[in-house]
Motif scaffolding. Structure first.
Motif, PDB file in Angstrom:
ATOM      1  N   ALA B  32       0.849  -1.201   0.000  1.00 23.30           N
ATOM      2  CA  ALA B  32       0.000   0.000   0.000  1.00 23.30           C
ATOM      3  C   ALA B  32       0.880   1.245   0.000  1.00 23.30           C
ATOM      4  O   ALA B  32       0.617   2.207  -0.728  1.00 23.30           O
ATOM      5  CB  ALA B  32      -0.924  -0.014   1.211  1.00 23.30           C
ATOM      6  N   LEU B  35       2.309   1.775  -3.495  1.00 25.65           N
ATOM      7  CA  LEU B  35       1.290   2.273  -4.423  1.00 25.65           C
ATOM      8  C   LEU B  35       0.958   3.736  -4.115  1.00 25.65           C
ATOM      9  O   LEU B  35       0.807   4.554  -5.027  1.00 25.65           O
ATOM     10  CB  LEU B  35       0.029   1.400  -4.341  1.00 25.65           C
ATOM     11  N   ALA B  36       0.861   4.060  -2.821  1.00 19.16           N
ATOM     12  CA  ALA B  36       0.561   5.440  -2.429  1.00 19.16           C
ATOM     13  C   ALA B  36       1.656   6.377  -2.914  1.00 19.16           C
ATOM     14  O   ALA B  36       1.402   7.541  -3.224  1.00 19.16           O
ATOM     15  CB  ALA B  36       0.406   5.535  -0.913  1.00 19.16           C
ATOM     16  N   CYS B  40       3.783   1.412  -9.197  1.00 17.39           N
ATOM     17  CA  CYS B  40       2.928   0.254  -9.487  1.00 17.39           C
ATOM     18  C   CYS B  40       3.759  -0.905 -10.021  1.00 17.39           C
ATOM     19  O   CYS B  40       3.286  -2.016 -10.185  1.00 17.39           O
ATOM     20  CB  CYS B  40       1.795   0.606 -10.440  1.00 17.39           C
TER      21      CYS B  40
END
Lengths: 375, 100, 506
Positions: B32, B35-36, B40
């Motif tokens: 997470a 991705l934040a 990706c």
């Protein structure tokens, strides 16, 4: 008659022989069981190994050494036919000995093996090996654990990718038009007017010859054609890791890295065939010994652990025989289906086609088990 | 490619990704957090070297494998990010014995 | 109060019951069994209880709860009850093996053994009973480009929202079928996400299959919720139907989705593609435990065989919730309670009368909760062309990068099943252990052979069902017989070596 030869069993022994028979111009069919049969071929360690084999049976040592020598031709011809690279390398193999006692036992057993009569024959590569002490082992295998006592090295040994070998044979057979019939468990073999009829639930096929290559299934099939394949229960368990970057170019007796990067760690010999579930204590000992051998594998992760049944006769040596009552019926039973694949593919099929096994295979007849026990 | 909803009140945590200081929220999984921060693509496969990134975030697909504090092939989605953690792209298969 | 197991050293050597999974089924099973006095261990690999559906619900703000809806908020009460129950809870624990106790190391009293890894240490735990509540997985939706970064499972977006308050910041496309696709779309829209399109791959013919079950659905709690969702999504974004094929394109990462509708196609640019086509039981642990299973044509998935109380074919092992067949959160909880209750009865912790009263009560609740599911399953059954990729270049096995074309090539050799196919291609041999390719590979092989997937069967799964380090395995208990089986003999410091009894020649 539908075929010249029906091979019962689509495992490594069966497909090696079937491929060779097809190359001899025979019309061949393979009948096989389903997807979850006791399939030793999918549970193979992948060693092409002869140096330490044959203590008490020089003929087996010679047979293993000639097969290793024949492997070069097998690998080349299978690749030419299918494009599949079996990954065979004869890079030399290390029998790693973790403790001084293990090393002493290894040295004694190799000396005994090498000193047996009948070890040498024309056309058979001689048995060569070296005893390596701790320092020399470490020099040749710098990543080896500090406590490893030594090793026995033989340039004869190597390894291959057993699954690609298996896939390669199947592909070659398909291209050659050999008929492969899965989901056909053989229930009966009849002999009529010089021909054989192999039958199961709702099917029957006829042929002039029949080859039993059904692994542990052979024990039940053999008496149908006047043959005998006594086997001893033996289970082997192996650990497989995730893919790792190449760190080990040589095969060792119980640990090797495949050309895809996985490390195989083997293998137990348990005198049972009661189930194929991996067992915790075996897993623990396999992993512990692997880490003593190569401590850098500590964080490597196991992705599969499996156990499979071995095809082992009471004395550990193969059975190769033709039925005296029903000539044309052959039974073959052995472990080490990868090492022996070259002989099974290149040597045996000519003999089967000609209708007689050679004199030097007579020692592998099952009559050796029929000697009445001394009273 | 992802943004925070404003109503979160968790504290910040800092870690590095391929050496670059990166911020996360306390309680984030490593996946997470990556991705934040706009990553990706977090590994290259051992077979062809293709780029891959987090896919399922529930520990089943093994696409988010990264190196964490020198240890290879960790599931980023099953590891909670902590202050000072060193996260790196997993480049193909792991080299055994190369933890630092 | 639950006891938190923080390290492997805190684990007892044995429990009456080990429950695997802390979703609605596992939590309910553990609570129920503990109220009847069983010594219960619940092991779960996540940071906090709740499973996927109630993930992070304890930490959720009021705004989070409003956005995710009342079905999510309901998890708070269940987890509250769990926190007050008298049982042991191991979070971040990986259960990698379940099976009969080992013939040598078993304690003779407990029939089952559970391999647990916690904080880098693996331990075998003995148990009388095991309840597997390992939930479901999202069904793979393989098409060209589905492996590229920027393409994720829809469930992943929900997890990010629940656990980290993260939502997509760019143009987001949802593709596939199933109620969760629309639920996620509405949740994202409520959070202000730019949902460019919902690309619905539901086969048009599904209505015909679903229609006979409409009445039961219409009177179920699903009906109103479902209609509201569909209405909301249609009002606020573009829904594209009649889809025949998909293709993700981009350089290095996802850039656009090509949507084929018969001979026409369209190009939708976006930054993130979220895929979903229903969920299927997570089989890895149940099959590795040796449970029988079969093909469920309506689910288009395999599921383990269980009786009305959740008992599997392996003595002492029960399966509850979505792991045994997709039933949803409420029914999962009741199935968990039934399994927990049955474990207590089996171990004589309550009398037959009390057992039957409670069982009947739970059975009624379960029946109510299952209402309407047949309609949903038929209505959203994913189409064959999205389950088995027609394009030969599509990757089926993401770990080993095995394409549909490669699988068709070996299928043509007459492979008898997925295990031979796996041996020939390595499809399913990677770290995910078939979770992302299994259903596709089996259906592809079945299609090539012209038989039902049930006839083809599934991968033969073996422990460890999740990767475990060699260091952890090496530290498991050793026995002399095992040393003999591997090394040939046991070495002793005093009297040299003792020979192996079974050491066989080579």
């Amino acid at each position: 008659m539908d075929y010249d030869v029906i091979v019962i069993g689509g495992g490594l022994v069966g497909v090696s022989i079937a491929w060779g028979l097809s190359r001899c111009g025979q019309r061949v069919a393979i009948v096989d069981e389903g997807d979850v049969a006791n399939r030793a071929a999918r549970a193979n360690f992948g060693l092409v190994w002869s140096s330490s084999k044959g203590l008490g049976n020089a003929a087996y040592s010679r047979w293993s050494r000639t097969s290793t020598a024949n492997w070069h031709r097998l690998a080349a011809e299978l690749k030419a036919e299918t494009g599949i690279d079996t990954g065979f390398v004869q890079s030399g193999g290390f029998s790693i000995r973790l403790t001084p006692t293990e090393l002493q036992r290894g040295i004694a057993s190799m000396a005994k093996l090498a000193g047996q009569p009948g070890m040498d024959a024309e056309g058979t590569p001689p048995l060569e090996y070296e005893v390596l002490d701790q320092a020399e082992t470490r020099r040749r295998l710098p990543l080896i654990g500090e406590t490893v006592a030594g090793a026995i090295f033989s340039p004869l040994d190597g390894h291959a990718n057993p699954l690609r070998l298996f896939a390669g044979f199947h592909k070659a057979l398909n291209q050659r038009g050999v008929h492969y019939f899965p989901h056909r468990k053989t229930a009966a073999i009849h002999h009529r007017a010089g021909a054989f009829e192999v039958a199961g639930d709702g099917w029957r096929l006829g042929a002039g010859k029949v080859v039993l290559a059904a692994g542990i299934g052979n024990t039940a099939l053999a008496p149908m054609v006047g043959l005998s394949v006594p086997l001893t229960p033996s289970r082997g368990q192996i650990i497989v890791t995730e893919r790792l970057k190449p760190f080990l170019g040589h095969a060792t007796g119980y640990l090797r890295q495949t050309d895809e990067g996985s490390v195989l760690i083997g293998e137990s010999k348990e005198a049972t065939i009661d189930h194929q579930r991996p067992r915790g204590p075996i897993t623990a000992v396999l992993a512990e010994r692997a880490l003593r051998t190569f401590p850098l594998l500590r964080d490597a992760r196991a992705v599969r652990i499996w156990a499979a049944f071995r095809v082992v006769t009471p004395d550990g040596y193969p059975i190769y025989e033709q039925s005296e009552r029903f000539p044309g019926a052959f039974a073959f039973a052995c472990h080490s289906g990868v090492t022996l694949a070259a002989n099974h593919a290149l040597v045996l099929p000519r003999q089967i086609s000609a209708g007689a096994l050679s004199e030097d295979l007579a020692v592998f007849h099952s009559r050796r088990f029929h000697v009445p026990a001394a009273v | 490619m992802f943004r925070r909803l404003s109503d979160g009140k968790a504290r910040s945590v800092s870690f590095t990704f391929d050496g670059v200081p990166t911020m996360a929220r306390e309680g984030d999984s490593v996946a997470a957090a990556l991705l934040a921060a706009g990553h990706c693509s977090t590994r290259r496969t051992a077979v062809s070297g293709a780029a891959r990134g987090p896919y399922c975030l529930m520990g089943v697909c093994f696409e988010c494998l990264v190196k964490i504090d020198g240890r290879p092939n960790r599931q980023a989605c099953m590891t909670t990010v902590v202050e000072g953690m060193r996260v790196e792209t997993q480049d193909g298969a792991a080299m055994p014995g190369q933890e630092e | 109060m639950i006891r938190d197991i923080r390290s492997a050293a805190d684990l007892a050597p044995a429990y009456d019951l080990v429950v695997v999974g802390a979703g609605p089924a596992g939590l309910s099973a553990a609570i129920e069994a503990s109220t009847h006095g069983l010594a219960v261990l619940l092991a779960d690999e996540n940071e906090a209880p709740g499973g996927q559906i109630y993930r992070s619900v304890e930490r959720a703000s009021d705004a989070d709860l409003a956005r995710m809806g009342p079905d999510y908020a309901a998890g708070r009460m269940l987890i509250g009850r769990f926190r007050r129950a008298d049982l042991s809870y191991a979070r971040r624990a990986t259960v990698w093996n379940v099976g009969p106790a080992d013939e040598e190391t078993g304690d003779g009293a407990h029939a089952l053994e559970v391999g647990i890894s916690l904080g880098g240490i693996a331990r075998p735990i003995a148990a009388h009973r095991v309840i597997l509540a390992t939930g479901a997985l999202e069904r793979p939706l393989p098409f060209p480009g589905w492996t590229m970064p920027g393409v994720m499972a829809a469930g992943a977006a929900q997890i990010l929202m629940k656990s980290s308050g993260l939502v997509p910041s760019g143009r987001t496309i949802l593709a596939g079928t199933g109620p969760l696709l629309y639920l996620l779309a509405s949740q994202l829209l409520r959070a202000g996400v730019s949902v460019t399109a919902v690309v619905d791959t539901t086969p048009v013919g599904n209505w015909r299959l679903a229609l006979p079950h409409l009445l039961s659905f219409a009177t179920s709690p699903y009906a109103l919720k479902g209609l509201r969702l569909l209405f909301e999504v249609h009002r606020r974004t573009r829904v594209i139907r009649g889809v025949t094929a998909l293709e993700a394109v981009g350089s290095g990462k996802f850039g656009a989705l090509r949507v084929h509708r018969g001979i026409k196609s369209m190009h939708i640019e976006g930054d993130l593609l979220l895929l979903h086509q229903g969920i299927a039981p997570n089989l890895n642990l149940t099959l590795a435990a040796g449970c029988d299973y079969g093909w469920d044509e309506r689910l288009a998935a395999f599921r383990p065989a269980v009786d009305g109380r959740g008992a599997s074919s392996v003595a002492g092992v029960s399966i509850a919730g979505d792991a045994a067949g997709i039933v949803g959160a409420v029914a999962s909880a009741h199935q968990g309670e039934l399994a927990g209750l049955t474990a207590a009865r089996d171990l004589n912790r309550l009398d037959q009368g009390a057992y039957e009263r409670r069982r009947n009560q739970l059975a009624q609740k379960l029946a109510r909760a299952l209402k309407g599911r047949t309609f949903i399953e038929n209505r959203f059954r994913p189409g064959k062309s999205f389950r088995v990729p027609g394009d030969d270049g599509t990757i089926v096995c993401r770990c080993e990068e095995i394409t549909a074309g490669k699988l068709r090539e070996v299928a043509a050799l007459g492979v008898p099943g997925p295990n031979q196919m796996k041996a020939f291609t390595r499809c399913g041999m990677g770290p995910c252990q078939g979770r992302l390719c299994g259903l596709t590979a089996v259906e592809l092989l079945a299609q090539c052979r012209g038989v039902a997937p049930g006839e083809v069967g599934y991968y033969r799964l073996r422990p460890p069902i999740k990767p475990v380090t060699l260091y952890e395995l090496a530290a498991l208990p050793h026995t002399e017989a095992a040393i003999v089986a591997v090394a040939g003999f046991v070495e002793r410091a005093a009297d040299g070596a003792q020979d192996a009894k079974h050491g066989s020649q080579q």
